[in-house]
Scaffold this active site. Structure first.
Site, PDB file in Angstrom:
ATOM      1  N   LYS A 279      39.490  27.252  66.755  1.00 54.12           N
ATOM      2  CA  LYS A 279      39.855  25.934  67.960  1.00 54.12           C
ATOM      3  C   LYS A 279      40.711  26.054  68.342  1.00 54.12           C
ATOM      4  CE  LYS A 279      37.762  22.675  68.324  1.00 54.12           C
ATOM      5  NZ  LYS A 279      37.235  21.615  66.940  1.00 54.12           N
ATOM      6  N   HIS A 528      53.546  32.900  71.735  1.00 51.03           N
ATOM      7  CA  HIS A 528      53.848  31.643  72.579  1.00 51.03           C
ATOM      8  C   HIS A 528      52.427  31.275  73.930  1.00 51.03           C
ATOM      9  CE1 HIS A 528      57.527  32.719  71.740  1.00 51.03           C
ATOM     10  NE2 HIS A 528      57.573  31.774  70.648  1.00 51.03           N
TER      11      HIS A 528
END
Length: 528
Positions: A279, A528
């Site tokens: 998700k 990141h």
């Protein structure tokens, strides 16, 4: 500069001869003189059509195994001359150069040659020189010259000629020129990328390229335009998958499906079934199981709330039993290395559910590059293909992990690699039981993951959270002992982390005091 330019002479020189004869026949029927080279001329002539060899046009024979044939003023002059410029017109007449109104060129199959694993010398021989030179000349002079480099544009060219009584419009020539410069840029990029790898160098200039696969409805949000480009590689994944049903994939679907499939590929199907539920590019559940159904159910039970509207990736072909479980909630996309008829029939009842199948799993250790745009530039790096085995782990605590704990630690480490930093992942019995992602503090990631586990325990009617007795992975070292102690408070019994902090001794001492076993990998997985 005229809008409509009639076609009187065409130069056709193609590597990919798809549709060449049909195009040549259509041009001949319109009275267009055909000029061609080598194999293209032979194919046209074998079809019973008149064609003039480029050597006859230039008065100079092909030489050096075909390396030199079109690099000649009578070719480039015919392409570059501005028809409404008196000086250009005089040069054409003085040097007996005939204007070329249509150029049809596609390039040596360099990308395909590299993809085939050919050696250095063979790849070099498949770098086209004359083709790009002609394309650039003709495209620069699109005020007068139509340039086609993709066989898929042949039909559009013939339709344009039909609509304009044998002529092309300026707007059409502009679009063709854009296609040409996009193609030559992509071709040069492919050569540059190949040489960069072959020489293991960091070049002074870099570029990226791709072929449009899909114009998307919008990007991450509805006010952002977006498109999906593919790089031509055969890595199994969303770019090469077959979509069996469901509406068109969105930007977010593509991004999340890629994340899901890359994660599940970490788990070798020969060692058992695995499922990853994603998700917003982060896993909300990952598990192994005796079957795909078991793996899916264990992954789902990590965070049922977040799994709603998620992406499901499987490391084995989807079967009917697993499909029955998946359709119990709303799922955006399912991607797997295949699907049986029973699974397809079950999914067919869910029209909005996308089913993607691939020809296999991506190799999680295959080298590649990742690119990210920043203001004023790009960041390039090697893809994170870091991997650790049992022999790489260093036990640093008084208590040593059991064999079962070691397996859960390695499982957690593989998952943590795919979780946005700061990442904390709790695992028990081959399934995630809590995932903390993307927090500014590692402590917060540990707390969030533990809190999610508590909520799921309540929802499942369990006497205690599954973090009790779990293994926990941290994608980077613990700078202080506080994050480690939060994991201990959640019930973790063992820890895997890179190590390397100036306070490692403090963290190890805290693990010993808390009765934890801890291993160091010597490798971090920032994402990141």
């Amino acid at each position: 500069m005229p809008d409509l330019v009639p076609l009187r002479r065409a130069l056709l020189s193609v590597s990919d001869k798809t549709g060449l004869v049909d195009l040549a026949q259509a041009l001949t029927a319109r009275g267009v003189e055909l000029v061609s080279t080598g194999g293209s001329a032979k194919a046209i002539r074998d079809a019973g059509l008149d064609v003039r060899d480029v050597a006859d046009l230039t008065g100079f024979p092909e030489m050096m195994d075909g390396r030199v044939k079109t690099l000649h003023p009578k070719v480039h002059g015919g392409l570059l001359a501005l028809r409404d410029n008196p000086d250009h017109a005089a040069s054409l007449e003085t040097h007996a150069i005939g204007p070329i109104d249509l150029l049809v060129v596609n390039l040596y199959p360099f990308e395909e040659t590299v993809a085939s694993g050919a050696d250095y010398a063979t790849c070099i021989e498949n770098i086209d020189i004359g083709g790009p030179a002609m394309l650039r000349s003709g495209a620069k002079n699109h005020s007068f010259v139509s340039v086609v480099t993709d066989p898929e544009d042949y039909a559009a060219l013939l339709a344009e000629l039909e609509a304009n009584d044998g002529a092309t419009s300026y707007a059409f020539r502009q679009r063709l020129a854009l296609t040409v410069y996009s193609r030559t840029a992509a071709y040069d990029t492919a050569v540059s990328q190949w040489m960069t790898g072959a020489l293991d160098e960091t070049p002074r200039r870099r570029s990226v390229t791709g072929t449009l696969a899909q114009t998307l409805r919008y990007g991450e949000n509805s006010h952002q335009s977006a498109a999906f480009y593919v790089d031509g590689s055969d890595r199994p994944g969303v770019a090469t998958a077959t979509q069996h049903q469901g509406k068109e994939l969105s930007y977010n679907n593509i991004n999340d499906t890629d994340a899901a499939f890359e994660l599940v590929a970490e788990f070798d199907p020969s060692e058992g079934a695995a499922c990853a539920i994603i998700k917003h590019a982060n896993p909300c559940g990952v598990a192994r199981g005796a079957s795909l159904k078991d793996a899916y159910k264990a992954a789902f039970d990590c965070d049922r709330t977040s799994a709603f509207g998620g992406i499901v990736a499987l490391n084995k072909p989807l079967d009917g039993a697993t499909a029955e479980e998946i359709v119990e909630i709303f799922t955006e996309v399912v991607i797997a290395p295949g699907a049986d008829d029973a699974a397809k029939d079950i999914f067919a009842k869910k029209k909005n559910l996308r089913l993607l199948t691939t020809d296999g799993l991506p190799d999680p250790r295959a080298a590649s590059m990742t690119v990210r745009q920043v203001a004023g530039g790009y960041l390039y790096q090697d893809k994170d293909v870091g991997h650790v085995d049992l022999t790489d782990l260093k036990v640093v605590t008084k208590i040593k992990p059991t064999d079962a704990q070691m397996q859960d630690l390695l499982f957690a480490w593989k998952v943590a690699k795919h979780v946005k930093s700061n990442a904390i992942v709790y695992v028990k019995d081959g399934a995630t039981v809590g995932v903390g992602a993307g927090q500014m503090s590692r402590v917060d990631s540990a707390l969030i993951a533990a809190k999610k586990a508590e909520r799921m325990a309540e929802a499942l009617g369990l006497p205690e959270p599954l973090t009790k007795g779990s293994a926990v992975a941290s994608d980077a070292f613990f700078p202080f002992a506080d994050g480690l102690l939060e994991a201990a408070a959640a019930g973790a019994s063992c820890v895997i982390q890179p190590g390397g902090s100036m306070r490692d001794d403090e963290v190890i001492a805290a693990a010993d005091e808390a009765g934890l076993a801890m291993v160091l990998t010597g490798m971090r997985h920032f994402r990141h």
